[in-house]
Scaffold this motif. Structure first.
Motif, PDB file in Angstrom:
ATOM      1  N   GLN A   1       0.802  -1.221   0.000  1.00  0.00           N
ATOM      2  CA  GLN A   1       0.000   0.000   0.000  1.00  0.00           C
ATOM      3  C   GLN A   1       0.840   1.280   0.000  1.00  0.00           C
ATOM      4  O   GLN A   1       0.430   2.277  -0.566  1.00  0.00           O
ATOM      5  CB  GLN A   1      -0.912   0.031   1.235  1.00  0.00           C
ATOM      6  CG  GLN A   1      -2.003  -1.018   1.222  1.00  0.00           C
ATOM      7  CD  GLN A   1      -2.903  -0.925   2.445  1.00  0.00           C
ATOM      8  OE1 GLN A   1      -2.589  -0.245   3.406  1.00  0.00           O
ATOM      9  NE2 GLN A   1      -4.008  -1.630   2.401  1.00  0.00           N
TER      10      GLN A   1
ATOM     11  N   ASP B   1      -9.238  -8.357  -7.125  1.00  0.00           N
ATOM     12  CA  ASP B   1      -8.377  -8.026  -5.985  1.00  0.00           C
ATOM     13  C   ASP B   1      -6.982  -7.735  -6.499  1.00  0.00           C
ATOM     14  O   ASP B   1      -6.485  -8.400  -7.409  1.00  0.00           O
ATOM     15  CB  ASP B   1      -8.335  -9.188  -4.989  1.00  0.00           C
ATOM     16  CG  ASP B   1      -7.692  -8.779  -3.663  1.00  0.00           C
ATOM     17  OD1 ASP B   1      -8.431  -8.617  -2.685  1.00  0.00           O
ATOM     18  OD2 ASP B   1      -6.456  -8.620  -3.611  1.00  0.00           O
ATOM     19  N   GLU B   2      -6.337  -6.743  -5.902  1.00  0.00           N
ATOM     20  CA  GLU B   2      -5.018  -6.324  -6.388  1.00  0.00           C
ATOM     21  C   GLU B   2      -3.904  -7.288  -5.983  1.00  0.00           C
ATOM     22  O   GLU B   2      -2.816  -7.239  -6.519  1.00  0.00           O
ATOM     23  CB  GLU B   2      -4.689  -4.918  -5.886  1.00  0.00           C
ATOM     24  CG  GLU B   2      -4.541  -4.825  -4.389  1.00  0.00           C
ATOM     25  CD  GLU B   2      -4.297  -3.393  -3.909  1.00  0.00           C
ATOM     26  OE1 GLU B   2      -3.926  -2.543  -4.715  1.00  0.00           O
ATOM     27  OE2 GLU B   2      -4.495  -3.146  -2.716  1.00  0.00           O
ATOM     28  N   ASN B   3      -4.181  -8.158  -5.012  1.00  0.00           N
ATOM     29  CA  ASN B   3      -3.133  -9.060  -4.532  1.00  0.00           C
ATOM     30  C   ASN B   3      -3.034 -10.317  -5.377  1.00  0.00           C
ATOM     31  O   ASN B   3      -3.891 -10.608  -6.198  1.00  0.00           O
ATOM     32  CB  ASN B   3      -3.417  -9.420  -3.076  1.00  0.00           C
ATOM     33  CG  ASN B   3      -3.348  -8.195  -2.190  1.00  0.00           C
ATOM     34  OD1 ASN B   3      -2.284  -7.623  -2.003  1.00  0.00           O
ATOM     35  ND2 ASN B   3      -4.498  -7.750  -1.700  1.00  0.00           N
TER      36      ASN B   3
ATOM     37  N   ASP C   1      -4.413 -10.023  -8.902  1.00  0.00           N
ATOM     38  CA  ASP C   1      -3.422  -9.132  -9.493  1.00  0.00           C
ATOM     39  C   ASP C   1      -4.117  -8.093 -10.387  1.00  0.00           C
ATOM     40  O   ASP C   1      -3.619  -7.723 -11.442  1.00  0.00           O
ATOM     41  CB  ASP C   1      -2.405  -9.964 -10.313  1.00  0.00           C
ATOM     42  CG  ASP C   1      -1.102  -9.214 -10.537  1.00  0.00           C
ATOM     43  OD1 ASP C   1      -0.943  -8.109  -9.967  1.00  0.00           O
ATOM     44  OD2 ASP C   1      -0.259  -9.714 -11.299  1.00  0.00           O
ATOM     45  N   THR C   2      -5.293  -7.675  -9.959  1.00  0.00           N
ATOM     46  CA  THR C   2      -6.149  -6.792 -10.754  1.00  0.00           C
ATOM     47  C   THR C   2      -6.577  -5.616  -9.891  1.00  0.00           C
ATOM     48  O   THR C   2      -7.103  -5.805  -8.806  1.00  0.00           O
ATOM     49  CB  THR C   2      -7.404  -7.560 -11.232  1.00  0.00           C
ATOM     50  OG1 THR C   2      -6.991  -8.670 -12.018  1.00  0.00           O
ATOM     51  CG2 THR C   2      -8.319  -6.663 -12.041  1.00  0.00           C
ATOM     52  N   ARG C   3      -6.328  -4.423 -10.370  1.00  0.00           N
ATOM     53  CA  ARG C   3      -6.604  -3.243  -9.568  1.00  0.00           C
ATOM     54  C   ARG C   3      -7.723  -2.410 -10.180  1.00  0.00           C
ATOM     55  O   ARG C   3      -7.662  -2.096 -11.371  1.00  0.00           O
ATOM     56  CB  ARG C   3      -5.329  -2.403  -9.490  1.00  0.00           C
ATOM     57  CG  ARG C   3      -5.479  -1.152  -8.653  1.00  0.00           C
ATOM     58  CD  ARG C   3      -4.156  -0.547  -8.378  1.00  0.00           C
ATOM     59  NE  ARG C   3      -3.272  -1.540  -7.760  1.00  0.00           N
ATOM     60  CZ  ARG C   3      -2.078  -1.256  -7.282  1.00  0.00           C
ATOM     61  NH1 ARG C   3      -1.611  -0.044  -7.372  1.00  0.00           N
ATOM     62  NH2 ARG C   3      -1.348  -2.189  -6.729  1.00  0.00           N
TER      63      ARG C   3
ATOM     64  N   LEU D   1      -9.168   0.874 -10.939  1.00  0.00           N
ATOM     65  CA  LEU D   1      -8.540   2.192 -11.003  1.00  0.00           C
ATOM     66  C   LEU D   1      -9.527   3.319 -10.752  1.00  0.00           C
ATOM     67  O   LEU D   1      -9.171   4.360 -10.221  1.00  0.00           O
ATOM     68  CB  LEU D   1      -7.888   2.392 -12.372  1.00  0.00           C
ATOM     69  CG  LEU D   1      -6.775   1.413 -12.750  1.00  0.00           C
ATOM     70  CD1 LEU D   1      -6.335   1.653 -14.179  1.00  0.00           C
ATOM     71  CD2 LEU D   1      -5.601   1.552 -11.800  1.00  0.00           C
TER      72      LEU D   1
ATOM     73  N   VAL E   1     -10.421  -1.423 -14.805  1.00  0.00           N
ATOM     74  CA  VAL E   1      -9.572  -2.272 -13.974  1.00  0.00           C
ATOM     75  C   VAL E   1      -8.281  -2.576 -14.726  1.00  0.00           C
ATOM     76  O   VAL E   1      -8.278  -2.747 -15.941  1.00  0.00           O
ATOM     77  CB  VAL E   1     -10.259  -3.591 -13.523  1.00  0.00           C
ATOM     78  CG1 VAL E   1     -11.586  -3.321 -12.852  1.00  0.00           C
ATOM     79  CG2 VAL E   1     -10.416  -4.572 -14.667  1.00  0.00           C
TER      80      VAL E   1
ATOM     81  N   ARG F   1      -5.508  -5.111 -15.395  1.00  0.00           N
ATOM     82  CA  ARG F   1      -5.296  -6.548 -15.271  1.00  0.00           C
ATOM     83  C   ARG F   1      -4.199  -6.972 -16.232  1.00  0.00           C
ATOM     84  O   ARG F   1      -4.280  -6.682 -17.426  1.00  0.00           O
ATOM     85  CB  ARG F   1      -6.601  -7.266 -15.624  1.00  0.00           C
ATOM     86  CG  ARG F   1      -6.541  -8.739 -15.378  1.00  0.00           C
ATOM     87  CD  ARG F   1      -7.767  -9.404 -15.998  1.00  0.00           C
ATOM     88  NE  ARG F   1      -7.803 -10.809 -15.636  1.00  0.00           N
ATOM     89  CZ  ARG F   1      -8.396 -11.734 -16.361  1.00  0.00           C
ATOM     90  NH1 ARG F   1      -9.031 -11.400 -17.466  1.00  0.00           N
ATOM     91  NH2 ARG F   1      -8.371 -12.991 -15.975  1.00  0.00           N
TER      92      ARG F   1
ATOM     93  N   THR G   1     -12.816  -2.429  -0.041  1.00  0.00           N
ATOM     94  CA  THR G   1     -11.391  -2.128  -0.241  1.00  0.00           C
ATOM     95  C   THR G   1     -10.587  -2.130   1.056  1.00  0.00           C
ATOM     96  O   THR G   1      -9.375  -1.932   1.028  1.00  0.00           O
ATOM     97  CB  THR G   1     -11.236  -0.756  -0.935  1.00  0.00           C
ATOM     98  OG1 THR G   1     -12.063   0.195  -0.256  1.00  0.00           O
ATOM     99  CG2 THR G   1     -11.680  -0.821  -2.381  1.00  0.00           C
TER     100      THR G   1
END
Lengths: 107, 364
Positions: free
Chosen positions: A66, B33-35, B82-84, B86, B96, B98, B114
């Motif tokens: 983050q 999810d970004e992770n 691994d997708t954020r 934006l 997003v 990706r 979030t």
């Protein structure tokens, strides 16, 4: 300081393959898939970058991608968040000085 | 362009709960999810949860994550890691990122889950390597098997400070001291007891005033504070530590909600600025729901139940009614009331009631 193989009362850490990488030219060993930051900490390295204006050291801070305090240069690409980027065999990792050079390859 | 009924942003307990319940009612759900892994912060929670059987009491956080991920998969929830997300594009689609490419997603309803971020605490030397959030050390030890420090000063006696101290001791670190600015321990005494019985000195009415060291932390200076939390000169004391961990609360990650024009409000007991929502977790934008720590920092079980509630309500709003949807929503609201029922949750409960009151007035 990796705990794999050590007795932990609760967590079973997965077996991971040993891989080689370099940090600022020094050959080091780490575990495949662990975050780059963990590999650096395991090797006793805590300063990952130096700030743009005053050159102060920075290291791990939020640990979950983050805050961007822990960015390093990986295979020539700056601003890679070391806490959420998995370590791979042969990675060339460098201390980041400042904001990263403009025009450097980004994938 | 990807078209779906429901887009859920964030695959922690709230987002997973939302995705599971909406999919159960027949909605087509896309969870992003970004992770690299779903489960949010549950995977670093290696302790057993409290509460009733209905709230996974006695089950460890990472086991709850496994259960939820299994359910989501079984129900056909499509998950992009691994997708954020934006932000919102002008045509109402969500952009997003990706695999390095921006993809627009068009969804009937959007649920934002979030989460929150840990608060920092500024004092001389706080930027030195070795000063970090308690959550960072917890993630590195419990998830990655790496101790981020050997000799530690913990700052904050809330449940995060207490639990992370204990877990780092389990992993082999030494907690040299824990300081708490308040006159008493603020987390559960059952957690405090574990570290106190192990001999960790807990200094209430104390704070950290300086981190010292060349290039990294080598020493922490603590001091007593007065009733206005100001350090009292002459009470400073230096501790030889290599790491200072900050467990001083969290605040909701409201960036996306703000971009989506959800009205926000301030509630200190819930972490600060958060999106206004009604009793069904609808933000002031009727197409956007908020849940979990984003809707007020509490704990994982509350996040999960809020997510479930948002998921059922959003599915109903999309036309996937199901027979017992209303009954289920009432039960979830009852469950949330019971999770906030204890004396320790009074401030959170009244904060939540104010938020919901504001949210309801948006729909009168």
């Amino acid at each position: 300081m990796y705990l794999s193989g050590r007795e932990h009362p609760i967590v079973d850490y997965p077996e991971r393959k040993q891989v080689r990488f370099t940090f600022d030219g020094t050959q080091l060993m780490g575990l495949e898939g662990q975050p780059i930051a963990a590999a650096l900490v395991d090797n006793g390295i805590r300063a990952f970058r130096h700030t743009h204006k005053t050159g102060q050291p920075r290291g791990l801070f939020c640990g979950i991608g983050q805050c961007s305090d822990c960015v390093v240069v990986v295979n020539g690409t700056p601003n890679v968040r070391s806490c959420v980027t998995p370590l791979e065999e042969g990675m060339v990792i460098e201390t980041q000085h400042g904001l990263g050079k403009v025009g450097v390859r980004c994938e | 362009m990807r078209v779906t009924d429901l887009l859920v942003v964030g695959a922690g307990p709230a987002g997973l709960g939302a995705a599971i319940e909406a999919a159960r009612l027949g909605a087509k759900v896309l969870l992003v999810d970004e992770n690299l892994k779903a489960g949010g912060q549950l995977y670093k929670q290696i302790h057993k949860f409290f509460g009733s059987g209905a709230h996974y009491a006695g089950t460890r956080g990472f086991q709850i994550a496994d259960i939820l991920l299994g359910q989501a998969e079984e129900l056909g929830v499509e998950t992009w890691l691994d997708t954020r997300a934006l932000g919102l594009l002008d045509d109402g689609t969500v952009a997003v990122l990706r695999k390095g490419k921006v993809e627009p997603v068009k969804a009937g309803k959007i649920i934002l889950a979030t989460g929150a971020k840990e608060n920092a605490l500024a004092f001389p030397g706080w930027t030195l390597p070795g000063v970090m959030t308690a959550g960072a050390a917890q993630t590195f030890s419990n998830v990655h098997g790496t101790l981020a420090g050997k000799r530690i000063l913990m700052v904050g006696s809330g449940n995060v400070g207490l639990i992370v101290s204990y877990q780092l001791m389990q992993a082999g670190a030494e907690i040299c001291a824990l300081v708490e600015a308040a006159p008493q321990i603020t987390g559960y005494l059952v957690h405090a007891g574990k570290i106190q019985r192990a001999g960790v000195p807990v200094y209430t009415g104390h704070t950290v005033v300086e981190a010292r060291g060349t290039g990294e932390v080598e020493e922490a200076v603590i001091a007593q504070v007065d009733e206005r939390f100001q350090p009292i000169p002459g009470t400073e004391r230096a501790l030889a530590v290599d790491t200072i961990l900050l467990a001083v609360g969290l605040n909701p990650r409201t960036e996306l909600a703000a971009m989506f024009r959800c009205q926000t409000t301030y509630e200190g007991a819930l972490g600060g600025i958060l999106p206004v929502h009604d009793g069904w977790m609808r933000s002031t934008n009727p197409d956007i729901y908020v849940c979990g720590d984003l809707a007020g920092v509490e704990e994982a079980n509350t996040a999960l139940e809020e997510g479930r509630l948002a998921g059922v309500h959003a599915a109903c709003a999309l036309g996937y009614h199901g027979e017992q949807a209303q009954e289920k929503m009432n039960a979830l609201r009852e469950s949330l009331r019971s999770l906030r029922g204890g004396a320790h949750a009074l401030r959170r409960l009244s904060g939540k009631e104010r938020v919901i009151e504001k949210g309801e007035s948006a729909y009168v």
